[in-house]
Design a protein around this motif. Structure first.
Motif, PDB file in Angstrom:
ATOM      1  N   ASN A 121     -15.677 117.289  39.430  1.00 17.29           N
ATOM      2  CA  ASN A 121     -14.810 116.860  38.332  1.00 17.29           C
ATOM      3  C   ASN A 121     -15.405 117.304  36.993  1.00 17.29           C
ATOM      4  OD1 ASN A 121     -16.927 115.104  37.847  1.00 17.29           O
ATOM      5  ND2 ASN A 121     -15.832 113.261  38.460  1.00 17.29           N
ATOM      6  N   ASP A 122     -14.792 116.860  35.900  1.00 16.78           N
ATOM      7  CA  ASP A 122     -15.236 117.306  34.569  1.00 16.78           C
ATOM      8  C   ASP A 122     -16.663 116.872  34.256  1.00 16.78           C
ATOM      9  OD1 ASP A 122     -12.823 118.505  34.168  1.00 16.78           O
ATOM     10  OD2 ASP A 122     -11.927 116.774  33.156  1.00 16.78           O
ATOM     11  N   GLU A 123     -17.130 115.806  34.929  1.00 11.27           N
ATOM     12  CA  GLU A 123     -18.495 115.330  34.695  1.00 11.27           C
ATOM     13  C   GLU A 123     -19.514 116.004  35.603  1.00 11.27           C
ATOM     14  OE1 GLU A 123     -18.777 110.922  33.750  1.00 11.27           O
ATOM     15  OE2 GLU A 123     -16.814 110.977  34.703  1.00 11.27           O
ATOM     16  N   GLY A 124     -19.046 116.914  36.452  1.00 11.54           N
ATOM     17  CA  GLY A 124     -19.951 117.619  37.362  1.00 11.54           C
ATOM     18  C   GLY A 124     -20.249 116.856  38.632  1.00 11.54           C
ATOM     19  N   TRP A 125     -19.457 115.815  38.931  1.00 12.28           N
ATOM     20  CA  TRP A 125     -19.656 115.040  40.150  1.00 12.28           C
ATOM     21  C   TRP A 125     -18.835 115.640  41.282  1.00 12.28           C
ATOM     22  CZ3 TRP A 125     -18.756 109.461  37.789  1.00 12.28           C
ATOM     23  CH2 TRP A 125     -19.738 109.235  36.813  1.00 12.28           C
ATOM     24  N   ILE A 126     -19.376 115.600  42.475  1.00 18.38           N
ATOM     25  CA  ILE A 126     -18.696 116.180  43.642  1.00 18.38           C
ATOM     26  C   ILE A 126     -17.456 115.351  43.979  1.00 18.38           C
ATOM     27  CG2 ILE A 126     -18.909 116.716  46.098  1.00 18.38           C
ATOM     28  CD1 ILE A 126     -21.886 117.200  45.614  1.00 18.38           C
ATOM     29  N   THR A 127     -16.320 116.021  44.041  1.00 20.32           N
ATOM     30  CA  THR A 127     -15.069 115.343  44.355  1.00 20.32           C
ATOM     31  C   THR A 127     -14.933 115.140  45.858  1.00 20.32           C
ATOM     32  OG1 THR A 127     -13.875 117.424  44.547  1.00 20.32           O
ATOM     33  CG2 THR A 127     -13.968 116.401  42.359  1.00 20.32           C
ATOM     34  N   TYR A 128     -13.883 114.410  46.209  1.00 21.02           N
ATOM     35  CA  TYR A 128     -13.613 114.183  47.639  1.00 21.02           C
ATOM     36  C   TYR A 128     -13.409 115.518  48.358  1.00 21.02           C
ATOM     37  CZ  TYR A 128     -10.893 112.956  51.800  1.00 21.02           C
ATOM     38  OH  TYR A 128     -10.428 112.845  53.083  1.00 21.02           O
ATOM     39  N   ASN A 130     -20.472 129.408  31.899  1.00 24.80           N
ATOM     40  CA  ASN A 130     -21.599 129.748  31.029  1.00 24.80           C
ATOM     41  C   ASN A 130     -22.602 128.612  30.874  1.00 24.80           C
ATOM     42  OD1 ASN A 130     -20.761 132.365  30.544  1.00 24.80           O
ATOM     43  ND2 ASN A 130     -19.526 131.813  28.751  1.00 24.80           N
ATOM     44  N   ILE A 131     -22.191 127.378  31.181  1.00 22.32           N
ATOM     45  CA  ILE A 131     -23.113 126.247  31.028  1.00 22.32           C
ATOM     46  C   ILE A 131     -23.888 125.956  32.314  1.00 22.32           C
ATOM     47  CG2 ILE A 131     -21.666 125.193  29.244  1.00 22.32           C
ATOM     48  CD1 ILE A 131     -20.642 123.230  31.309  1.00 22.32           C
ATOM     49  N   VAL A 132     -23.608 126.731  33.362  1.00 24.36           N
ATOM     50  CA  VAL A 132     -24.311 126.532  34.635  1.00 24.36           C
ATOM     51  C   VAL A 132     -25.686 127.177  34.565  1.00 24.36           C
ATOM     52  CG1 VAL A 132     -24.291 126.988  37.115  1.00 24.36           C
ATOM     53  CG2 VAL A 132     -22.163 126.437  35.934  1.00 24.36           C
ATOM     54  N   TRP A 140     -28.769 117.487  49.881  1.00 23.69           N
ATOM     55  CA  TRP A 140     -28.008 118.349  48.976  1.00 23.69           C
ATOM     56  C   TRP A 140     -28.747 118.512  47.660  1.00 23.69           C
ATOM     57  CZ3 TRP A 140     -22.262 116.316  49.485  1.00 23.69           C
ATOM     58  CH2 TRP A 140     -21.833 116.526  50.798  1.00 23.69           C
ATOM     59  N   GLY A 141     -28.996 119.762  47.269  1.00 20.44           N
ATOM     60  CA  GLY A 141     -29.663 120.038  46.012  1.00 20.44           C
ATOM     61  C   GLY A 141     -28.665 120.295  44.897  1.00 20.44           C
ATOM     62  N   PRO A 142     -29.157 120.658  43.700  1.00 23.42           N
ATOM     63  CA  PRO A 142     -28.266 120.917  42.553  1.00 23.42           C
ATOM     64  C   PRO A 142     -27.304 122.071  42.788  1.00 23.42           C
ATOM     65  CG  PRO A 142     -30.564 120.689  41.851  1.00 23.42           C
ATOM     66  CD  PRO A 142     -30.576 120.762  43.341  1.00 23.42           C
ATOM     67  N   ASP A 143     -27.653 123.005  43.687  1.00 24.20           N
ATOM     68  CA  ASP A 143     -26.787 124.154  43.930  1.00 24.20           C
ATOM     69  C   ASP A 143     -25.468 123.764  44.577  1.00 24.20           C
ATOM     70  OD1 ASP A 143     -28.499 123.538  46.179  1.00 24.20           O
ATOM     71  OD2 ASP A 143     -27.593 125.249  47.185  1.00 24.20           O
ATOM     72  N   VAL A 144     -25.432 122.606  45.251  1.00 22.97           N
ATOM     73  CA  VAL A 144     -24.197 122.166  45.908  1.00 22.97           C
ATOM     74  C   VAL A 144     -23.096 121.959  44.873  1.00 22.97           C
ATOM     75  CG1 VAL A 144     -23.128 120.323  47.265  1.00 22.97           C
ATOM     76  CG2 VAL A 144     -25.391 121.156  47.874  1.00 22.97           C
ATOM     77  N   GLY A 199     -12.173 126.484  40.297  1.00 27.05           N
ATOM     78  CA  GLY A 199     -11.417 125.996  39.154  1.00 27.05           C
ATOM     79  C   GLY A 199     -12.160 126.083  37.844  1.00 27.05           C
ATOM     80  N   ARG A 200     -13.210 126.924  37.752  1.00 24.80           N
ATOM     81  CA  ARG A 200     -14.023 126.993  36.541  1.00 24.80           C
ATOM     82  C   ARG A 200     -13.762 128.304  35.787  1.00 24.80           C
ATOM     83  NH1 ARG A 200     -19.023 125.086  40.260  1.00 24.80           N
ATOM     84  NH2 ARG A 200     -18.309 122.945  40.535  1.00 24.80           N
TER      85      ARG A 200
END
Length: 661
Positions: free
Chosen positions: A353-360, A448-450, A342-346, A441-442
């Motif tokens: 979540n708010d920290e940019g970590w992949i949720t369940y 804009n920060i992506v 999985w790359g950054p595009d995933v 959900g964004r």
């Protein structure tokens, strides 16, 4: 495991090569020995390893050097036969035969060699003292066997060792000079340890060891045997046993011990059970089982058991139990892979979540996306995680459900599918990417920060339709009107996005619809994006609403992702509903506040109707109801009259509004 084994016997004339073969076959010493025995094949059911074995003889008198070279290149193992009572034949092992074999084989894949000392019945001493230095000098020599064709001594053992040298070779596993396992073997066994560590605590407890034992050898370890194994590790390795469980260090030590004691088959059984081939790489047949066939117009999804397995994998790596995978936890999860899948595009394809970590939810969504778009890659990934082993299935194909033909779904007007694809079309700058990210959900501020290089053309998450959880897969199609592939047109619903503030934006959507989707049964929906901006009249012959009415589409849906909180997801539920029920005309999609349906809907929700409804409810049902009332015909008459009045009133208002339209 190999399908067969080819054994070649070479050596000086008169050392007994042919006699060894004939003694094995007839179980007695031959009185008449030909120059060369014909190639014989021993069936699988009479060999110790259950593998067909071909035994090939060589005769200098009957064969040329070219034929010998050809046989050497075809052999899986070569037995160099010498006579223990003939020093010349022993010397020729190193001066002639080993160099000849090396010249005719690939340097990177040496053929294993067995030294065979025949005619041991003619001497009282052993030749091992002379042979041991030779064995230490040449790593391709697996072992040395002294035997006698005349007395049938060690004949069966000779061919067993030859078979074993092919099926369970030492070379890929162990370096005799350094007296330790090779890096490739350590890497393969480390993966096996991590797959078997079901709770990811770095220790194989008794339950995990027994599961491992049953998986590899079809039998659990007795309690005492388990303790004996741990005691051996404790005596030889510091930190080999921790909290009464076997650590990775102890696990690797045990396999080193097996190899050093000549029990290579134990380690090879474990490696092959977990999918390794002879080069200690995962076998292609293991990663890509051939049992999965996908007919046209069918899709692939994960079944319930696969989701349970993936859930267990997530749980064991989510060490802080925050229902999200940090970069360290994600790296640990994919440590059993040869590369990071999985790359950054995933992170811009699924929920985080708010920290940019992949949720369940995002984790399961990404697996669902991979299964839908590239099922072979999904099978490969499941193979790395050990799905077939942990779930005790024949292969990873057991995790996949192939849906029925979409045409059958349309005929029956129902579907069992859980994943629906929505292709997003729109001109450049119309808001397609924002529409995709809003599904996750964004809002506009988060979008804009992506980083643009990490943007994804896919977005997948869940939507609930009539209480059922479904996956909606959004795919942004590149706006190249002249080139639209079949894959771009193949979907469950089409979403046409235009910028409500740009007068030229709608024309693109209209052209795409008329050229590709007007005559199809694929449901379509118009999205008026950027509805927070001033709406502008579209420079097209028809307004978007008129265009939708003409082509029997739901009216355009206003949408914006420029919100303070997460954007509203109602539009995605509507898309999923239309994809699930393409045969139904879902008028409830309308939100224009101008059509008959909207007027009636507003009337029903009006204060007047709500007041009448409340008074009817009070007059008929809100009073205390006794058992006598329930048996009274008068009570039920009042209930019926009230319901009838309400229904007639509603129908009359609908007819009046319809007549006005």
């Amino acid at each position: 495991m190999r399908k067969d084994v080819r054994i070649l016997l070479v050596g000086e004339p008169k050392v007994g090569k042919t006699s060894l073969i004939m003694s094995l076959v007839s179980e007695e010493f031959p009185q008449v020995v030909p120059y060369r025995a014909e190639e014989i094949t021993i069936p699988a059911d009479v060999t110790p390893e259950r593998v067909p074995t071909h035994i090939v003889d060589y005769s200098e008198a009957e064969q040329t050097d070219e034929q010998l070279s050809s046989e050497i290149s075809k052999a899986n193992v070569i037995c160099i036969v010498y006579a223990v009572n003939n020093k010349t034949s022993i010397e020729k092992v190193t001066s002639h035969w080993i160099p000849l074999i090396n010249d005719n084989t690939d340097k990177d894949s040496r053929v294993p060699v067995i030294l065979v000392g025949n005619k041991s019945d003619l001497v009282e001493h052993s030749s091992m003292e002379t042979i041991l230095p030779v064995m230490n000098q040449y790593t391709e020599i697996e072992t040395c066997v002294e035997c006698s064709a005349k007395n049938l001594k060690n004949i069966s053992e000779l061919f067993y060792y030859a078979q074993k040298a092919v099926l369970h070779p030492t070379g890929p596993l162990y370096c005799p000079e350094e007296k330790r396992m090779k890096p490739a073997c350590i890497k393969a066994l480390t993966r096996i340890f991590k797959v078997s560590d079901l709770d990811n605590d770095g220790i194989l407890n008794d339950n995990e060891l027994n599961f491992f034992q049953r998986t590899c050898f079809n039998a659990p370890l007795a309690s005492q045997a388990l303790e004996d194994v741990k005691n051996v590790v404790r005596k030889n390795v510091i930190d080999g046993v921790c909290d009464n469980g076997l650590t990775l260090k102890g696990f690797l030590f045990l396999h080193t011990l097996f190899i050093q004691r000549g029990r290579h088959e134990t380690t090879w059984t474990v490696l092959r059970r977990f999918g390794c081939d002879d080069d200690l790489e995962l076998h292609q047949d293991y990663l890509f089982p051939l049992t999965l066939k996908i007919p046209p117009d069918c899709t692939t999804e994960l079944n319930h058991n696969a989701y349970l397995f993936l859930q267990s994998v997530f749980d064991k790596h989510d060490k802080d139990h925050d229902c999200a995978l940090s970069p360290e936890e994600l790296k640990d999860l994919f440590d059993v892979f040869p590369y990071m899948p999985w790359g950054p595009d995933v992170n811009n394809t699924v929920c985080t979540n708010d920290e940019g970590w992949i949720t369940y939810q995002g984790y399961l969504s990404q697996w669902t996306l991979t299964t839908y778009l590239d099922v072979q890659r999904c099978l490969e990934y499941l193979g790395y995680l050990g799905y077939s082993i942990i779930s005790q299935q024949e292969s990873q194909a057991a995790a996949i459900t192939v849906t029925r033909d979409k045409k059958i779904d349309l005929q029956k007007k129902q579907t069992q599918r859980s994943v629906f694809r929505c292709n997003i079309f729109g001109d450049s700058g119309s808001g397609k990417s924002g529409f995709l990210q809003a599904f996750l959900g964004r809002n506009l501020m988060r979008q804009n920060i992506v980083s643009e290089e990490h943007m994804s053309y896919y977005a997948i998450s869940t939507a609930y339709v009539y209480g059922q959880e479904k996956y909606l897969l959004l795919h942004e199609v590149f706006p190249d009107f002249d080139v639209l592939s079949d894959a771009d047109q193949a979907c469950d619903i089409v979403c046409l996005v235009y910028d409500a503030s740009n007068p030229h934006s709608f024309e693109y959507c209209a052209r795409v619809f008329k050229q590709y989707f007007m005559d199809t049964k694929t449901p379509c929906m118009m999205i008026a994006a950027k509805s927070d901006l001033q709406e502008t009249k579209q420079l097209y012959a028809l307004t978007p609403l008129e265009f939708c009415r003409k082509h029997k589409m739901p009216p355009p849906q206003a949408f914006t992702c420029n919100t303070a909180d997460a954007p509203c997801k109602d539009i995605y539920t509507k898309l999923t509903t239309m994809a699930m029920h393409p045969h139904a005309r879902l008028r409830c999609m309308c939100t224009c506040n101008r059509c008959t349906f909207c007027h009636l809907q507003n009337f029903i929700n009006s204060e007047l109707v709500q007041t009448v409804k409340a008074k009817l409810y009070t007059a008929i049902l809100s009073r205390h109801v006794t058992q006598a009332d329930l048996k009274s015909a008068t009570f039920w008459l009042r209930v019926s009259v009230g319901a009838t009045v309400f229904a007639v009133l509603g129908f009359a208002m609908y007819r009046v509004l319809l007549k006005q339209r």
